[in-house]
Design a protein around this motif. Structure first.
Motif, PDB file in Angstrom:
ATOM      1  N   GLY A   1       0.794  -1.223   0.000  1.00  0.00           N
ATOM      2  CA  GLY A   1       0.000   0.000   0.000  1.00  0.00           C
ATOM      3  C   GLY A   1       0.824   1.268   0.000  1.00  0.00           C
ATOM      4  O   GLY A   1       0.276   2.366  -0.151  1.00  0.00           O
ATOM      5  N   ALA A   2       2.130   1.150   0.178  1.00  0.00           N
ATOM      6  CA  ALA A   2       2.985   2.338   0.229  1.00  0.00           C
ATOM      7  C   ALA A   2       3.278   2.833  -1.189  1.00  0.00           C
ATOM      8  O   ALA A   2       3.847   2.104  -1.997  1.00  0.00           O
ATOM      9  CB  ALA A   2       4.277   2.026   0.965  1.00  0.00           C
ATOM     10  N   ARG A   3       2.930   4.071  -1.460  1.00  0.00           N
ATOM     11  CA  ARG A   3       3.194   4.646  -2.769  1.00  0.00           C
ATOM     12  C   ARG A   3       4.543   5.366  -2.758  1.00  0.00           C
ATOM     13  O   ARG A   3       5.005   5.837  -1.709  1.00  0.00           O
ATOM     14  CB  ARG A   3       2.072   5.601  -3.160  1.00  0.00           C
ATOM     15  N   PRO A   4       5.214   5.493  -3.917  1.00  0.00           N
ATOM     16  CA  PRO A   4       6.557   6.095  -3.950  1.00  0.00           C
ATOM     17  C   PRO A   4       6.566   7.522  -3.425  1.00  0.00           C
ATOM     18  O   PRO A   4       5.653   8.312  -3.703  1.00  0.00           O
ATOM     19  CB  PRO A   4       6.903   6.070  -5.438  1.00  0.00           C
ATOM     20  N   CYS A   5       7.577   7.848  -2.655  1.00  0.00           N
ATOM     21  CA  CYS A   5       7.766   9.226  -2.204  1.00  0.00           C
ATOM     22  C   CYS A   5       7.989  10.137  -3.411  1.00  0.00           C
ATOM     23  O   CYS A   5       8.660   9.748  -4.375  1.00  0.00           O
ATOM     24  CB  CYS A   5       8.960   9.324  -1.257  1.00  0.00           C
ATOM     25  N   PRO A   6       7.464  11.365  -3.392  1.00  0.00           N
ATOM     26  CA  PRO A   6       7.593  12.252  -4.559  1.00  0.00           C
ATOM     27  C   PRO A   6       9.032  12.482  -5.004  1.00  0.00           C
ATOM     28  O   PRO A   6       9.351  12.361  -6.194  1.00  0.00           O
ATOM     29  CB  PRO A   6       6.937  13.546  -4.072  1.00  0.00           C
ATOM     30  N   ASP A   7       9.916  12.822  -4.079  1.00  0.00           N
ATOM     31  CA  ASP A   7      11.296  13.105  -4.470  1.00  0.00           C
ATOM     32  C   ASP A   7      12.019  11.851  -4.951  1.00  0.00           C
ATOM     33  O   ASP A   7      12.877  11.911  -5.832  1.00  0.00           O
ATOM     34  CB  ASP A   7      12.054  13.728  -3.296  1.00  0.00           C
ATOM     35  N   TYR A   8      11.677  10.716  -4.367  1.00  0.00           N
ATOM     36  CA  TYR A   8      12.255   9.445  -4.813  1.00  0.00           C
ATOM     37  C   TYR A   8      11.855   9.175  -6.258  1.00  0.00           C
ATOM     38  O   TYR A   8      12.696   8.844  -7.112  1.00  0.00           O
ATOM     39  CB  TYR A   8      11.779   8.330  -3.882  1.00  0.00           C
ATOM     40  N   CYS A   9      10.578   9.332  -6.569  1.00  0.00           N
ATOM     41  CA  CYS A   9      10.111   9.098  -7.934  1.00  0.00           C
ATOM     42  C   CYS A   9      10.781  10.067  -8.915  1.00  0.00           C
ATOM     43  O   CYS A   9      11.218   9.676 -10.000  1.00  0.00           O
ATOM     44  CB  CYS A   9       8.593   9.255  -7.990  1.00  0.00           C
ATOM     45  N   ARG A  10      10.901  11.328  -8.506  1.00  0.00           N
ATOM     46  CA  ARG A  10      11.522  12.312  -9.409  1.00  0.00           C
ATOM     47  C   ARG A  10      12.979  11.972  -9.674  1.00  0.00           C
ATOM     48  O   ARG A  10      13.463  12.118 -10.795  1.00  0.00           O
ATOM     49  CB  ARG A  10      11.401  13.709  -8.804  1.00  0.00           C
ATOM     50  N   ASN A  11      13.703  11.531  -8.683  1.00  0.00           N
ATOM     51  CA  ASN A  11      15.105  11.187  -8.904  1.00  0.00           C
ATOM     52  C   ASN A  11      15.240  10.012  -9.864  1.00  0.00           C
ATOM     53  O   ASN A  11      16.131   9.988 -10.720  1.00  0.00           O
ATOM     54  CB  ASN A  11      15.790  10.860  -7.571  1.00  0.00           C
ATOM     55  N   VAL A  12      14.365   9.015  -9.712  1.00  0.00           N
ATOM     56  CA  VAL A  12      14.421   7.870 -10.623  1.00  0.00           C
ATOM     57  C   VAL A  12      14.177   8.328 -12.054  1.00  0.00           C
ATOM     58  O   VAL A  12      14.935   7.998 -12.977  1.00  0.00           O
ATOM     59  CB  VAL A  12      13.393   6.800 -10.206  1.00  0.00           C
ATOM     60  N   LEU A  13      13.132   9.114 -12.281  1.00  0.00           N
ATOM     61  CA  LEU A  13      12.803   9.499 -13.655  1.00  0.00           C
ATOM     62  C   LEU A  13      13.715  10.591 -14.192  1.00  0.00           C
ATOM     63  O   LEU A  13      13.932  10.673 -15.400  1.00  0.00           O
ATOM     64  CB  LEU A  13      11.340   9.936 -13.728  1.00  0.00           C
ATOM     65  N   LYS A  14      14.274  11.424 -13.342  1.00  0.00           N
ATOM     66  CA  LYS A  14      15.279  12.371 -13.826  1.00  0.00           C
ATOM     67  C   LYS A  14      16.515  11.630 -14.329  1.00  0.00           C
ATOM     68  O   LYS A  14      17.149  12.047 -15.296  1.00  0.00           O
ATOM     69  CB  LYS A  14      15.661  13.364 -12.720  1.00  0.00           C
ATOM     70  N   GLY A  15      16.845  10.509 -13.667  1.00  0.00           N
ATOM     71  CA  GLY A  15      17.949   9.696 -14.160  1.00  0.00           C
ATOM     72  C   GLY A  15      17.588   8.968 -15.437  1.00  0.00           C
ATOM     73  O   GLY A  15      18.384   8.909 -16.383  1.00  0.00           O
ATOM     74  N   CYS A  16      16.384   8.414 -15.485  1.00  0.00           N
ATOM     75  CA  CYS A  16      15.955   7.684 -16.687  1.00  0.00           C
ATOM     76  C   CYS A  16      15.837   8.602 -17.901  1.00  0.00           C
ATOM     77  O   CYS A  16      16.132   8.207 -19.030  1.00  0.00           O
ATOM     78  CB  CYS A  16      14.605   7.007 -16.439  1.00  0.00           C
ATOM     79  N   LEU A  17      15.371   9.821 -17.700  1.00  0.00           N
ATOM     80  CA  LEU A  17      15.085  10.747 -18.801  1.00  0.00           C
ATOM     81  C   LEU A  17      16.085  11.895 -18.837  1.00  0.00           C
ATOM     82  O   LEU A  17      15.768  13.003 -19.283  1.00  0.00           O
ATOM     83  CB  LEU A  17      13.654  11.301 -18.644  1.00  0.00           C
ATOM     84  N   ALA A  18      17.312  11.617 -18.410  1.00  0.00           N
ATOM     85  CA  ALA A  18      18.330  12.671 -18.366  1.00  0.00           C
ATOM     86  C   ALA A  18      18.635  13.212 -19.756  1.00  0.00           C
ATOM     87  O   ALA A  18      18.763  14.429 -19.952  1.00  0.00           O
ATOM     88  CB  ALA A  18      19.605  12.122 -17.723  1.00  0.00           C
ATOM     89  N   ASN A  19      18.771  12.338 -20.748  1.00  0.00           N
ATOM     90  CA  ASN A  19      19.071  12.794 -22.100  1.00  0.00           C
ATOM     91  C   ASN A  19      17.918  13.600 -22.690  1.00  0.00           C
ATOM     92  O   ASN A  19      18.130  14.604 -23.372  1.00  0.00           O
ATOM     93  CB  ASN A  19      19.383  11.599 -22.998  1.00  0.00           C
ATOM     94  N   GLN A  20      16.696  13.152 -22.419  1.00  0.00           N
ATOM     95  CA  GLN A  20      15.531  13.872 -22.935  1.00  0.00           C
ATOM     96  C   GLN A  20      15.482  15.302 -22.394  1.00  0.00           C
ATOM     97  O   GLN A  20      15.112  16.232 -23.105  1.00  0.00           O
ATOM     98  CB  GLN A  20      14.243  13.126 -22.580  1.00  0.00           C
ATOM     99  N   ALA A  21      15.855  15.475 -21.132  1.00  0.00           N
ATOM    100  CA  ALA A  21      15.821  16.810 -20.530  1.00  0.00           C
ATOM    101  C   ALA A  21      16.806  17.757 -21.201  1.00  0.00           C
ATOM    102  O   ALA A  21      16.617  18.984 -21.175  1.00  0.00           O
ATOM    103  CB  ALA A  21      16.113  16.716 -19.036  1.00  0.00           C
ATOM    104  N   ASP A  22      17.851  17.211 -21.836  1.00  0.00           N
ATOM    105  CA  ASP A  22      18.816  18.070 -22.519  1.00  0.00           C
ATOM    106  C   ASP A  22      18.248  18.714 -23.780  1.00  0.00           C
ATOM    107  O   ASP A  22      18.870  19.602 -24.359  1.00  0.00           O
ATOM    108  CB  ASP A  22      20.074  17.272 -22.876  1.00  0.00           C
ATOM    109  N   LEU A  23      17.064  18.273 -24.213  1.00  0.00           N
ATOM    110  CA  LEU A  23      16.387  18.931 -25.324  1.00  0.00           C
ATOM    111  C   LEU A  23      15.829  20.293 -24.917  1.00  0.00           C
ATOM    112  O   LEU A  23      15.492  21.110 -25.785  1.00  0.00           O
ATOM    113  CB  LEU A  23      15.226  18.064 -25.835  1.00  0.00           C
TER     114      LEU A  23
END
Length: 483
Positions: free
Chosen positions: A188-210
């Motif tokens: 029932g525990a949902r991901p912490c907001p900052d935890y989720c953002r760090n994961v996806l900022k790492g996954c989509l790091a190249n995309q953010a460079d656009l």
């Protein structure tokens, strides 16, 4: 089980990325269709008005050259449909042929062989026999086409970037984010907001460079829309081509004596046609009735809305992590002891990483090699730079290069990068320009520069009542904002 969950995590995230990108692609493709349909309607209205008014206004000066005018409208329809032709060449060829034909008609008592007409073209060029109409028509028409092509390039970039695969490190980090809480007995525990953002900022790091070049492109499109309304706005061009043609023919009649004298001085005295009339005819001058203009505030409102919608789409790439976390990954609404921090239920303490590849060097959740940028995304960054410089050139009246600059021949700017059946069309008519695009995007032209550019404009023709429906189209709700 871990391998299966990692594959499932990757597939779920890639599906979410594709869904978000398809929505934006569909919006961009719809705007292209809107531009195309609107411009076709305006051109059709203008051609009908020309066919109705020019025979009475100009007599044989028009009727003997009706095919040349029909051909011009046909070329303009192709151009505004994304065809692979150059407006500058098309218009230059039209004006050159029209000058030859009209000069002959204005001087029927003279024999004018082809070599003499070639000399006529060279002598006439610095004299501007048609006045300012050719230059102003080209300047405003390229601005209109620039916004359409910019939408096409943006759509192509979104499509290609959406297909970039996620790394194995990203897949494992997303699996831990979404599924490890289940394995540890806290489903029932949902991901912490900052935890989720760090994961996806790492996954989509190249995309953010656009982000930087994406913003430059949309800023340039906004800059062009500033010139799409008002008494000297570019929107009057497509619906008022016949007015510019009338201005040009009138200018040629006014300049006829000066032009003739200069041509004789440079090319010699032509022979008299023994079968021609004894004296030059006085041809009628065209006086076209002007239609009532729509209220200026309506058009201003449409353009203002379009600019606001373009600006709303500017943070599409850097907003992706926050958007996906909140809409697709069931992120917790608050970072407290009840959310999943990757290890257990409790607060997430590491700081949130910045946007882009370089800022992921210390990402605690995803191992990112910042020395190896994704080449597909780097190529799309270059496409954004190139298109921004084309828009800057279009702002100054330079011809847009419709040559496909994409790496896979998918038709950047042509509409062919849109999803499925939403594609535009591309018709090859002339060879692509050999211009080398600039490699640095500096879109910030000021309003003063725009005023200087159009300072020499002749009295403006009244615009069609439809005007610029196409620009009000741009990017409604293109990207949800979320951090």
């Amino acid at each position: 089980m871990e391998e299966n969950l990692a594959n499932r995590s990757r597939a779920e995230l890639e599906t979410a990325l594709l869904e978000g990108s398809r929505a934006l692609q569909a919006t961009l493709a719809a705007q292209q269709r809107g531009f195309d349909d609107h411009f076709q309607r305006l051109l059709n209205d203008s051609e009908r008005a020309l066919q109705e008014a020019f025979p009475g206004a100009f007599g044989e000066l028009y009727t003997q050259n009706a095919k040349a005018f029909r051909d011009l409208y046909a070329e303009l329809r192709l151009y505004y449909g994304g065809a692979n032709l150059h407006l500058q060449e098309t218009l230059a060829e039209f004006w050159a042929r029209l000058l030859e034909r009209l000069f002959r008609q204005l001087h029927p008592q003279l024999l004018l062989p082809d070599d003499y007409l070639d000399c006529l073209g060279k002598q006439a060029e610095p004299l501007r026999p048609f006045g300012e109409a050719p230059r102003e028509l080209r300047l405003r028409a390229t601005r209109l086409a620039g916004a359409r092509q910019g939408l096409g390039v943006a759509g192509d970039v979104v499509r290609k970037v959406a297909k970039v695969p996620l790394s194995p490190e990203c897949s494992r980090a997303v699996m831990k984010l979404v599924y490890c809480a289940h394995c540890l007995g806290v489903p029932g525990a949902r991901p912490c907001p900052d935890y989720c953002r760090n994961v996806l900022k790492g996954c989509l790091a190249n995309q953010a460079d656009l982000d930087a070049e994406w913003r430059n492109l949309l800023d340039s499109m906004v800059l062009i829309t500033d010139k799409f309304w008002g008494p000297s706005g570019a929107e009057s061009v497509v619906g008022g081509v016949h007015y510019w043609l009338a201005e040009a023919i009138n200018a040629l009649q006014d300049n006829s004596d000066t032009l003739t004298a200069k041509v004789i001085q440079g090319c010699g005295n032509p022979k008299v046609n023994p079968q021609g009339p004894g004296a030059e005819e006085k041809w009628p001058r065209g006086k076209l009735a002007l239609q009532e203009r729509p209220p200026a505030g309506t058009l201003q409102k449409l353009v203002s809305e379009a600019k606001a919608q373009l600006r709303d789409a500017q943070d599409f790439w850097i907003s992706l992590p926050g958007t996906l976390c909140s809409e697709k990954l069931a992120m917790s609404s608050a970072s407290d002891e009840r959310c999943w921090n990757g290890m257990a239920k409790g607060r997430y303490l590491p700081e949130v990483m910045g946007d882009g590849l370089a800022n992921q060097i210390n990402n605690p959740e995803v191992e990112v090699d910042i020395t190896k940028p994704d080449m597909t995304i780097r190529q799309q960054i270059m496409q954004l730079k190139i298109m921004t410089n084309r828009l800057r050139g279009a702002y100054n009246g330079n011809d847009l290069d419709f040559q496909d600059a994409s790496d896979d021949g998918s038709g950047s700017g042509s509409g062919e990068g849109c999803p499925d059946e939403m594609c535009g069309r591309k018709v090859g008519r002339k060879s692509a320009s050999s211009r080398t695009p600039l490699t640095h995007a500096l879109p910030g032209l000021s309003e003063r520069e725009g005023q200087q550019t159009s300072a020499a404009a002749p009295p403006q023709p009244h615009a069609s009542p439809l005007l610029l429906l196409g620009l009000a189209l741009a990017l409604p709700a293109a990207a949800p904002r979320g951090r």
